[in-house]
Design a protein around this motif. Sequence first.
Motif, short mmCIF file in Angstrom:
data_model
loop_
_atom_site.label_atom_id
_atom_site.label_comp_id
_atom_site.label_asym_id
_atom_site.label_seq_id
_atom_site.Cartn_x
_atom_site.Cartn_y
_atom_site.Cartn_z
N SER A 1 -49.26 -19.63 -2.18
CA SER A 1 -48.17 -19.05 -2.95
C SER A 1 -47.78 -19.95 -4.12
O SER A 1 -47.38 -19.48 -5.18
CB SER A 1 -46.96 -18.77 -2.06
N GLU B 1 -47.75 -18.93 -8.00
CA GLU B 1 -46.60 -19.15 -8.87
C GLU B 1 -47.04 -19.78 -10.19
O GLU B 1 -46.54 -19.43 -11.26
CB GLU B 1 -45.56 -20.04 -8.18
N ILE C 1 -43.70 -25.40 -13.15
CA ILE C 1 -42.76 -25.01 -12.10
C ILE C 1 -41.56 -25.95 -12.15
O ILE C 1 -41.69 -27.16 -12.07
CB ILE C 1 -43.43 -25.05 -10.72
#
Length: 750
Positions: free
Chosen positions: A273, A277, A326
Amino acid sequence: MTIRPLDLGRDADRLHAWVTTPRARYWQMEGWSVEQVREAYAQIDARDDHDAWVGEVDGRPTFLVETYDPAGSELADLPEIARGDLGMHVLVAPAEHPVPGTTTEVMRAVMELCVGPLGALRVVVEPDVRNDAIHAKNALAGIRVQRAVPLAGKTALLGVVAAHEYRTSELGRRTLLAHLRPDVAERAHRHVAAKALGELTHEHLITSEMEADGRYVVTTPSGARWSFAATRHALEHWRVDPASVEHDSGPVDAQLLLSQLAPVLGIPEHLRSVYLEEIASTIASLCHKWTHQRRTSAELVDADFQDVEQAMSEGHPAFVANNGRIGFGVLDHARYAPESGAPVRLEWLAARRSLTHLALGGDLTEERLYREELGEGVIEGFRAHLTALGEDPDDYVWLPVHPWQMEHKIAVTFAPDLARRDLVHLGAGEQHYRAQQSIRTFYPMERESRYVKTACAIQNMGFLRGLSPAYMRVTPAINEWVLDTLDGDPVLTSCGFTVLPEVASIGYTGDAYHQLGTRTAHTKMVAALWRDHPAPLLAPGERLATLAGTLHRDRDGVSLLGEWIRASTVDPEQWVRALLRAYVRPVVHCLRVHRMAFMPHSENLVLVLGPDHVPARAIMKDIGEEVAYLGSGPLPEDVERVRMADDVELTAQSFFTDVMDGVLRYVAEILADDGLLAGDDFWALVRACVAETVRDGGPVAADLALDRATFAHSCLNRLQLRNTLQMVDLSDQASSLTYVGELVNPIADA
C-alpha cells in the motif's frame, strides 16, 4: 469559463459598450467613440508585451482582461517590480440579471490564466485607490498592497501576489485540486502504466509477449491482460506508447496494474500500500505539471537554468514511482515543489555551538559564510533576538531549515530542544530560493550566493530525505580531496570538466535521538550544507541546463534534446559527440585513472551549453553523499568514509549502471524515435568516445574492459520494490544492489 484573445473584428462594439459605462469609470474611457476604443486596443494588439483577452461564461462574452509586462509600463522603475512579474487588469461587464459570485469566479479564472498558461511568478495590479470593489477581489486572491503610487490619471494602489501565495489564498484554495480532472488523470495513468510495463519488462520482473498484430501483451497472475505497442532498443530498453496501452476489463489504471502485478514484483505485503501511495503521488504530480506547466520544449531551448529545472516533468527516469513525496500536502506542494516555481525563504535556527558541528572547507571562515549567506542586518537581528532571550549569541551557530521541516518536524519532534533553547527559532532569512528537482536543495534567486541543501523528512523514491550530521561533518573535507585529486588532470582540463564543491556543512546532535547511539531517520533531521554557485564558472553567452533536460519530453511528447539539436549550428551526430565529450569522457577517465566514482545520473550533472546550444562541458555536483573511491591507495582520515571495495568489476559496473543503463539508453531512444540518430550510430559514437578516453588516459592499474560483450544488469526498481522505505543501505551500498542476468553491451568491441 473560457478566456480567449480579444478579436477586434467581432469584439469592438461590445468592448466599446463595456469600457464606456459608468461601471468602468476607472478605465478612463468614458465618452470615447468606437473608433477610439478600437485604436487603443489595436495598439495593445501590436505590442509583444501587452495582451487583451475576452472571457466567456457558458459561451457568452462577459469580461475583459489585460495582461502586460510591467517592465514596459509606467511601473518599470518601481523598486517593487521584479523579473517574472505580470501585470493584470480585469473588467466584468454589466449584467442585466447579475448572478451572485460571478465576479469572484472571474477573478479566479483570470488569476489561473496568469499563473498557469502565462507562467507569471508574481501578479502585479495597480487599481485606482477609490476602486473598493476590485480591492476586495484582489484581497481574496492574496494580493498584498505595497503602497500608493501616482500614475497617469490616477493614484493607484500597487499590489503584488506570488503564484504560490495565490494558490494558498482564499480564492486560490478553490483550485488546489483543479489539476485532478478525469482527462488529465487518464493521461497520467497511461504515462505511469507505460513506464511500468517498459521498465518492469526491462528488469525481467514481467514478461511481454508479442502477438500476431505486433502488439505486446503482459498477463498478470490473476489472468488480466494488458496490451500495448512499443519500440525496442539496445540494453533491452522498451519505450511503451502510453496512448496504446489497453486493459482487457476496463480503463487504464496504473495503480490497478501494479496491484495486479504485486505477487510477482517482490513487494513485501505490508509495504504494497505504501508503494501504491507513491504511485498515486506520482500521478498527482504529473497531473499538476501537465495542467500548470505549459512551457514547451521549444520554449525551454533558451530558458535559464532554474526555469529548465522547474519544467522537468519526470523524476528518475528508471523508477516507476519517482515522485512519491509522502508527507507533502497539497498546500506544501504549492509552496515547495520544484514545479511550482515558488520563491522560498528558508527558516533559520540558532543551534547551541557545543552540540553542533560546523565544518568549513578551504579558507572559508564562519564569519564570512554567514555574512555572505545572510547579510550583516539579518545576523544582527538574530543576535539581538538571542540577547533578548537572555542567551549569549556567541554560544550559537546559524542553521538553515526547510520551512516544511520547521513546521512538521522541528516544532514537534524537537520540542524539548526548543524548550531548553539548545535550538532557538529565529524566523525566515531575507534571501529567496527556488527548489530544485531533488526537493530539498534550494537555488538562490536574487544573488549568486550558495545552494543550500536541507533535511526534509518526506518519503520519496525509496528514502526518507534526511541529512545525517555524521555524513555532513566530513563533507567539506571530501570535496577538498576530490578537488585536489582532480586538479591539473590534463584529460579533465581538456574537456572542461569541473566539480561544484560543497564548502560548508552543519549538523545538530544534541537531541535525545542521538543519545541512543543508533542512526535512524530521527538523527537525520537537523542538518544542512552549502554548495558553491555555478554562475561564476560561465563564460559570456554560456548557459546552464540540467542533464535531465536531455531526457525531457513536454506534455505533447516533444523532446527538449531534439529542440536543442535543431536550434544548434551542428548536425545530430556532432551534437552528440559534444555531449559525450562533456559527460562520458570525464566520468570514464575518473573511474579508470583515479578509481573515483560519482553518481552521474541526470540530476547530479549540470551541462554548460554554448551560445550555439551545443554542450561545451559539464559540472558534477552532489559530491559529499555520492562520490566513492574504489582503489587501495591511502586516503585522508576524514575521507575514509568514501572508500568502497578495491574491486575492478564494481568500478566498471558503476559506469554500466549509472551511465549506460541510467542515462544513455534513454538518450538513444529519444534520438532514434525522433528520427535524429539511429541507435547503432549513437552507440558507435559512445564506443568511440570511450576508446578515445582509454587511449588518452594512459596506463592504469587494471583495465575496466568497458568494451566487454555483456555486463551485469543492476535493477533499480527491484531495489525500491524490495523495501519502499529504504531501498539501499547507505553505509554499504554495493551489497544492496540487485543483479538479474546480463545485458548485451552496445559498445562492445566488434
